[in-house]
Design a protein around this motif. Structure first.
Motif, PDB file in Angstrom:
ATOM      1  N   VAL A  32       0.834  -1.205   0.000  1.00 37.42           N
ATOM      2  CA  VAL A  32       0.000   0.000   0.000  1.00 37.42           C
ATOM      3  C   VAL A  32       0.867   1.252   0.000  1.00 37.42           C
ATOM      4  O   VAL A  32       0.516   2.262  -0.622  1.00 37.42           O
ATOM      5  CB  VAL A  32      -1.016  -0.002   1.156  1.00 37.42           C
ATOM      6  CG1 VAL A  32      -0.389   0.294   2.506  1.00 37.42           C
ATOM      7  CG2 VAL A  32      -2.122   1.011   0.867  1.00 37.42           C
ATOM      8  N   ALA A  33       2.005   1.186   0.652  1.00 37.29           N
ATOM      9  CA  ALA A  33       2.900   2.346   0.639  1.00 37.29           C
ATOM     10  C   ALA A  33       3.365   2.629  -0.790  1.00 37.29           C
ATOM     11  O   ALA A  33       3.358   3.783  -1.243  1.00 37.29           O
ATOM     12  CB  ALA A  33       4.094   2.087   1.550  1.00 37.29           C
ATOM     13  N   ALA A  34       3.729   1.578  -1.501  1.00 34.96           N
ATOM     14  CA  ALA A  34       4.196   1.741  -2.885  1.00 34.96           C
ATOM     15  C   ALA A  34       3.061   2.186  -3.802  1.00 34.96           C
ATOM     16  O   ALA A  34       3.225   3.092  -4.625  1.00 34.96           O
ATOM     17  CB  ALA A  34       4.802   0.430  -3.387  1.00 34.96           C
ATOM     18  N   ASP A  35       1.884   1.566  -3.642  1.00 37.02           N
ATOM     19  CA  ASP A  35       0.758   1.844  -4.546  1.00 37.02           C
ATOM     20  C   ASP A  35       0.163   3.229  -4.316  1.00 37.02           C
ATOM     21  O   ASP A  35      -0.281   3.878  -5.263  1.00 37.02           O
ATOM     22  CB  ASP A  35      -0.358   0.805  -4.345  1.00 37.02           C
ATOM     23  CG  ASP A  35       0.032  -0.564  -4.881  1.00 37.02           C
ATOM     24  OD1 ASP A  35       1.093  -0.665  -5.532  1.00 37.02           O
ATOM     25  OD2 ASP A  35      -0.724  -1.530  -4.645  1.00 37.02           O
ATOM     26  N   ARG A  36       0.113   3.659  -3.056  1.00 34.68           N
ATOM     27  CA  ARG A  36      -0.597   4.899  -2.730  1.00 34.68           C
ATOM     28  C   ARG A  36       0.333   6.067  -2.440  1.00 34.68           C
ATOM     29  O   ARG A  36      -0.116   7.157  -2.079  1.00 34.68           O
ATOM     30  CB  ARG A  36      -1.535   4.684  -1.522  1.00 34.68           C
ATOM     31  CG  ARG A  36      -2.595   3.594  -1.705  1.00 34.68           C
ATOM     32  CD  ARG A  36      -3.601   3.909  -2.818  1.00 34.68           C
ATOM     33  NE  ARG A  36      -4.265   5.179  -2.678  1.00 34.68           N
ATOM     34  CZ  ARG A  36      -5.450   5.377  -2.082  1.00 34.68           C
ATOM     35  NH1 ARG A  36      -6.088   4.355  -1.561  1.00 34.68           N
ATOM     36  NH2 ARG A  36      -5.986   6.575  -2.012  1.00 34.68           N
ATOM     37  N   GLY A  37       1.629   5.837  -2.541  1.00 33.21           N
ATOM     38  CA  GLY A  37       2.574   6.930  -2.389  1.00 33.21           C
ATOM     39  C   GLY A  37       2.852   7.353  -0.961  1.00 33.21           C
ATOM     40  O   GLY A  37       3.242   8.495  -0.719  1.00 33.21           O
ATOM     41  N   PHE A  38       2.670   6.461  -0.003  1.00 30.10           N
ATOM     42  CA  PHE A  38       3.059   6.775   1.372  1.00 30.10           C
ATOM     43  C   PHE A  38       4.560   6.545   1.533  1.00 30.10           C
ATOM     44  O   PHE A  38       5.105   5.586   0.993  1.00 30.10           O
ATOM     45  CB  PHE A  38       2.317   5.881   2.377  1.00 30.10           C
ATOM     46  CG  PHE A  38       0.845   6.124   2.456  1.00 30.10           C
ATOM     47  CD1 PHE A  38       0.347   7.205   3.155  1.00 30.10           C
ATOM     48  CD2 PHE A  38      -0.055   5.275   1.825  1.00 30.10           C
ATOM     49  CE1 PHE A  38      -1.015   7.437   3.225  1.00 30.10           C
ATOM     50  CE2 PHE A  38      -1.421   5.498   1.889  1.00 30.10           C
ATOM     51  CZ  PHE A  38      -1.910   6.587   2.591  1.00 30.10           C
ATOM     52  N   GLU A  39       5.176   7.430   2.305  1.00 26.59           N
ATOM     53  CA  GLU A  39       6.587   7.245   2.635  1.00 26.59           C
ATOM     54  C   GLU A  39       6.663   6.283   3.813  1.00 26.59           C
ATOM     55  O   GLU A  39       6.113   6.560   4.876  1.00 26.59           O
ATOM     56  CB  GLU A  39       7.170   8.619   3.003  1.00 26.59           C
ATOM     57  CG  GLU A  39       8.589   8.615   3.488  1.00 26.59           C
ATOM     58  CD  GLU A  39       8.925   9.922   4.193  1.00 26.59           C
ATOM     59  OE1 GLU A  39       8.399  10.984   3.807  1.00 26.59           O
ATOM     60  OE2 GLU A  39       9.691   9.863   5.154  1.00 26.59           O
ATOM     61  N   LEU A  40       7.310   5.156   3.602  1.00 30.28           N
ATOM     62  CA  LEU A  40       7.408   4.130   4.644  1.00 30.28           C
ATOM     63  C   LEU A  40       8.815   4.134   5.214  1.00 30.28           C
ATOM     64  O   LEU A  40       9.785   4.057   4.475  1.00 30.28           O
ATOM     65  CB  LEU A  40       7.075   2.751   4.056  1.00 30.28           C
ATOM     66  CG  LEU A  40       7.184   1.531   4.980  1.00 30.28           C
ATOM     67  CD1 LEU A  40       6.218   1.626   6.151  1.00 30.28           C
ATOM     68  CD2 LEU A  40       6.929   0.247   4.184  1.00 30.28           C
TER      69      LEU A  40
END
Ligand code: NI
Length: 268
Positions: A32-40
């Motif tokens: 979800v971080a990769a798909d939605r652009g969250f910085e993990l």
């Protein structure tokens, strides 16, 4: 809560995986971080596991800053799974109005074991204020070490996601800089009440409760610590563990959405 403190609690999720499946949880979080652009990233390490953090949403400095934190107690898995489902489904228009920081799973070792406390037997939601007889957990020490970051991230609001495994009724702890619960508290309680009957007036875990809300309770918790440091408001939502896990996860997700939706009213 003695049973809740020692006995492992796990449930089977609708997809057949266990609620304690940390490997699957982390994989979905990375996706979800990769798909939605969250910085993990990781704030640090506690009990040999990463203390993960996601950041996303608005970039404007004037946007409300909100912090969601979950998974302090390992026998309360609907919080972390609800956070994950929220991140997977959040409406982009809603997300773009806030600067969001998420600590999805504080107590990884408790989550994996289905136990309330971490692998050292520590309570990750106590010890933040140095109260007598309390000391911070391994996870708590990491959070305390990031005081400035967390205070800034939660400036306009903090939501923590908990469960009460022995109960059949939902309720909310809330803190506002007011003498009585305002719209913030009532809106979150209403979101909880859409899924579960509301806890009766009286007492819960030794705290006075009225209208489903424990108001301005002060203890050595993460919420009390950030309120003392100056965040605008805080709430700890509690879903009842005696209901099906999928309903509890849906309720957690809905309450996080409600928390974000409240944000445009902040700072007036
Ligand atoms: Ni809890």
């Amino acid at each position: 809560m003695d049973d809740a403190g020692t006995k492992p609690w796990t449930w089977i999720l609708p997809d057949g995986h266990a609620s304690s499946d940390w490997v699957r949880y982390r994989r979905r979080l990375e996706t979800v971080a990769a798909d939605r652009g969250f910085e993990l990233s990781a704030l640090g390490t506690a009990c040999a596991e990463p203390l993960l953090m996601l950041r996303g949403g608005a970039t404007s400095p004037s946007a409300p800053r909100l912090l969601v934190a979950s998974g302090f107690h390992g026998e309360e898995p609907a919080g972390p799974w609800g956070v994950l489902e929220f991140l997977e489904a959040v409406d982009q228009a809603l997300l773009s109005r806030v600067r969001l920081t998420v600590l999805p799973l504080i107590n990884v070792t408790g989550f994996r074991a289905g136990t309330r406390f971490n692998t050292h037997g520590e309570n990750p939601n106590r010890g933040y204020l140095g109260l007598p007889g309390e000391s911070p957990s391994h996870e708590g020490r990491q959070l305390l070490a990031h005081r400035d970051l967390l205070l800034e991230a939660a400036r306009d609001g903090l939501l923590t996601c908990h469960e009460d495994v022995l109960l059949s009724h939902g309720y909310v702890y809330s803190c506002e800089r007011a003498a009585a619960p305002g719209a913030f508290s009532r809106t979150l309680l209403a979101a909880n009440a859409a899924f579960f009957p509301v806890h009766a007036d009286g007492a819960v875990d030794g705290c006075p409760i009225a209208g489903g809300i424990v108001f301005n309770h002060h203890d050595g918790s993460f919420e009390s610590w950030l309120m003392e440091l100056g965040v605008a408001r805080a709430a700890c939502v509690e879903t009842p563990g005696q209901h099906p896990i999928e309903r509890r996860i849906a309720a957690q997700r809905a309450m996080i959405e409600t928390f974000l939706n409240f944000a445009p009213d902040l700072g007036d």
